[in-house]
Motif scaffolding. Sequence first.
Motif, PDB file in Angstrom:
ATOM      1  N   TYR A  46       0.850  -1.188   0.000  1.00  0.00           N
ATOM      2  CA  TYR A  46       0.000   0.000   0.000  1.00  0.00           C
ATOM      3  C   TYR A  46       0.884   1.235   0.000  1.00  0.00           C
ATOM      4  O   TYR A  46       1.741   1.391   0.859  1.00  0.00           O
ATOM      5  N   VAL A  47       0.667   2.095  -0.984  1.00  0.00           N
ATOM      6  CA  VAL A  47       1.452   3.310  -1.159  1.00  0.00           C
ATOM      7  C   VAL A  47       0.596   4.492  -0.743  1.00  0.00           C
ATOM      8  O   VAL A  47      -0.562   4.604  -1.143  1.00  0.00           O
ATOM      9  N   GLN A  48       1.180   5.371   0.058  1.00  0.00           N
ATOM     10  CA  GLN A  48       0.462   6.561   0.515  1.00  0.00           C
ATOM     11  C   GLN A  48       1.289   7.798   0.195  1.00  0.00           C
ATOM     12  O   GLN A  48       2.470   7.861   0.523  1.00  0.00           O
ATOM     13  N   LEU A  49       0.664   8.755  -0.484  1.00  0.00           N
ATOM     14  CA  LEU A  49       1.246  10.077  -0.711  1.00  0.00           C
ATOM     15  C   LEU A  49       0.514  11.038   0.205  1.00  0.00           C
ATOM     16  O   LEU A  49      -0.722  11.058   0.219  1.00  0.00           O
ATOM     17  N   SER A  50       1.254  11.837   0.955  1.00  0.00           N
ATOM     18  CA  SER A  50       0.580  12.789   1.845  1.00  0.00           C
ATOM     19  C   SER A  50       1.456  14.015   2.089  1.00  0.00           C
ATOM     20  O   SER A  50       2.678  13.955   1.992  1.00  0.00           O
ATOM     21  N   ASN A  51       0.779  15.126   2.420  1.00  0.00           N
ATOM     22  CA  ASN A  51       1.498  16.350   2.749  1.00  0.00           C
ATOM     23  C   ASN A  51       0.854  17.110   3.909  1.00  0.00           C
ATOM     24  O   ASN A  51       1.112  18.278   4.100  1.00  0.00           O
ATOM     25  N   GLY A  52       0.019  16.462   4.671  1.00  0.00           N
ATOM     26  CA  GLY A  52      -0.657  17.119   5.786  1.00  0.00           C
ATOM     27  C   GLY A  52      -2.088  17.494   5.462  1.00  0.00           C
ATOM     28  O   GLY A  52      -2.983  17.299   6.266  1.00  0.00           O
ATOM     29  N   THR A  53      -2.329  18.012   4.261  1.00  0.00           N
ATOM     30  CA  THR A  53      -3.690  18.372   3.861  1.00  0.00           C
ATOM     31  C   THR A  53      -4.205  17.458   2.752  1.00  0.00           C
ATOM     32  O   THR A  53      -5.394  17.357   2.530  1.00  0.00           O
ATOM     33  N   PHE A  54      -3.307  16.805   2.075  1.00  0.00           N
ATOM     34  CA  PHE A  54      -3.623  15.938   0.935  1.00  0.00           C
ATOM     35  C   PHE A  54      -3.175  14.519   1.265  1.00  0.00           C
ATOM     36  O   PHE A  54      -2.113  14.320   1.837  1.00  0.00           O
ATOM     37  N   GLN A  55      -3.991  13.529   0.897  1.00  0.00           N
ATOM     38  CA  GLN A  55      -3.582  12.134   1.050  1.00  0.00           C
ATOM     39  C   GLN A  55      -4.159  11.314  -0.082  1.00  0.00           C
ATOM     40  O   GLN A  55      -5.326  11.452  -0.424  1.00  0.00           O
ATOM     41  N   SER A  56      -3.324  10.469  -0.661  1.00  0.00           N
ATOM     42  CA  SER A  56      -3.742   9.599  -1.748  1.00  0.00           C
ATOM     43  C   SER A  56      -3.190   8.204  -1.470  1.00  0.00           C
ATOM     44  O   SER A  56      -2.009   8.057  -1.159  1.00  0.00           O
ATOM     45  N   ASN A  57      -4.039   7.183  -1.569  1.00  0.00           N
ATOM     46  CA  ASN A  57      -3.652   5.807  -1.269  1.00  0.00           C
ATOM     47  C   ASN A  57      -3.786   4.937  -2.519  1.00  0.00           C
ATOM     48  O   ASN A  57      -4.760   5.073  -3.263  1.00  0.00           O
ATOM     49  N   HIS A  58      -2.824   4.038  -2.685  1.00  0.00           N
ATOM     50  CA  HIS A  58      -2.801   3.175  -3.857  1.00  0.00           C
ATOM     51  C   HIS A  58      -2.312   1.787  -3.459  1.00  0.00           C
ATOM     52  O   HIS A  58      -1.561   1.647  -2.500  1.00  0.00           O
ATOM     53  N   LYS A  59      -2.700   0.783  -4.237  1.00  0.00           N
ATOM     54  CA  LYS A  59      -2.271  -0.584  -3.964  1.00  0.00           C
ATOM     55  C   LYS A  59      -1.370  -1.060  -5.103  1.00  0.00           C
ATOM     56  O   LYS A  59      -1.660  -0.815  -6.271  1.00  0.00           O
ATOM     57  N   ILE A  60      -0.280  -1.736  -4.725  1.00  0.00           N
ATOM     58  CA  ILE A  60       0.638  -2.351  -5.687  1.00  0.00           C
ATOM     59  C   ILE A  60       0.656  -3.843  -5.406  1.00  0.00           C
ATOM     60  O   ILE A  60       0.750  -4.258  -4.244  1.00  0.00           O
ATOM     61  N   ILE A  61       0.583  -4.640  -6.442  1.00  0.00           N
ATOM     62  CA  ILE A  61       0.738  -6.078  -6.309  1.00  0.00           C
ATOM     63  C   ILE A  61       2.007  -6.474  -7.048  1.00  0.00           C
ATOM     64  O   ILE A  61       2.103  -6.285  -8.259  1.00  0.00           O
ATOM     65  N   LYS A  62       2.992  -6.972  -6.286  1.00  0.00           N
ATOM     66  CA  LYS A  62       4.241  -7.386  -6.908  1.00  0.00           C
ATOM     67  C   LYS A  62       4.225  -8.907  -7.105  1.00  0.00           C
ATOM     68  O   LYS A  62       3.998  -9.660  -6.178  1.00  0.00           O
ATOM     69  N   THR A  63       4.471  -9.300  -8.346  1.00  0.00           N
ATOM     70  CA  THR A  63       4.611 -10.712  -8.676  1.00  0.00           C
ATOM     71  C   THR A  63       6.043 -10.918  -9.147  1.00  0.00           C
ATOM     72  O   THR A  63       6.811  -9.960  -9.250  1.00  0.00           O
ATOM     73  N   ASN A  64       6.411 -12.118  -9.447  1.00  0.00           N
ATOM     74  CA  ASN A  64       7.774 -12.440  -9.873  1.00  0.00           C
ATOM     75  C   ASN A  64       8.484 -11.209 -10.338  1.00  0.00           C
ATOM     76  O   ASN A  64       9.205 -10.977 -11.081  1.00  0.00           O
TER      77      ASN A  64
END
Length: 75
Positions: A57-75
């Motif tokens: 789970y990747v999170q970008l944030s700066n205190g007022t902004f937050q964005s969450n994303h999911k990464i699935i790593k395979t081989n």
Amino acid sequence: STIVNIAFSKASKSSSGLQLTVYNSSGQLVFRDSDILKSPTEVYQLNISAFSCGIYYVQLSNGTFQSNHKIIKTN
């Protein structure tokens, strides 16, 4: 190497302290970059070569902004 490109907007880049954090599926912090504003573009290249296969789970944030994303790593 395995690179994930993470795009962010000019609006989030213009504010100070944009932070990127990555957590594994157990909620453990596996990566943090506390100032990705140093990136010369609006794309951050995250090298996940050393990460084990799984869901992250990747999170970008700066205190007022937050964005969450999911990464699935395979081989």
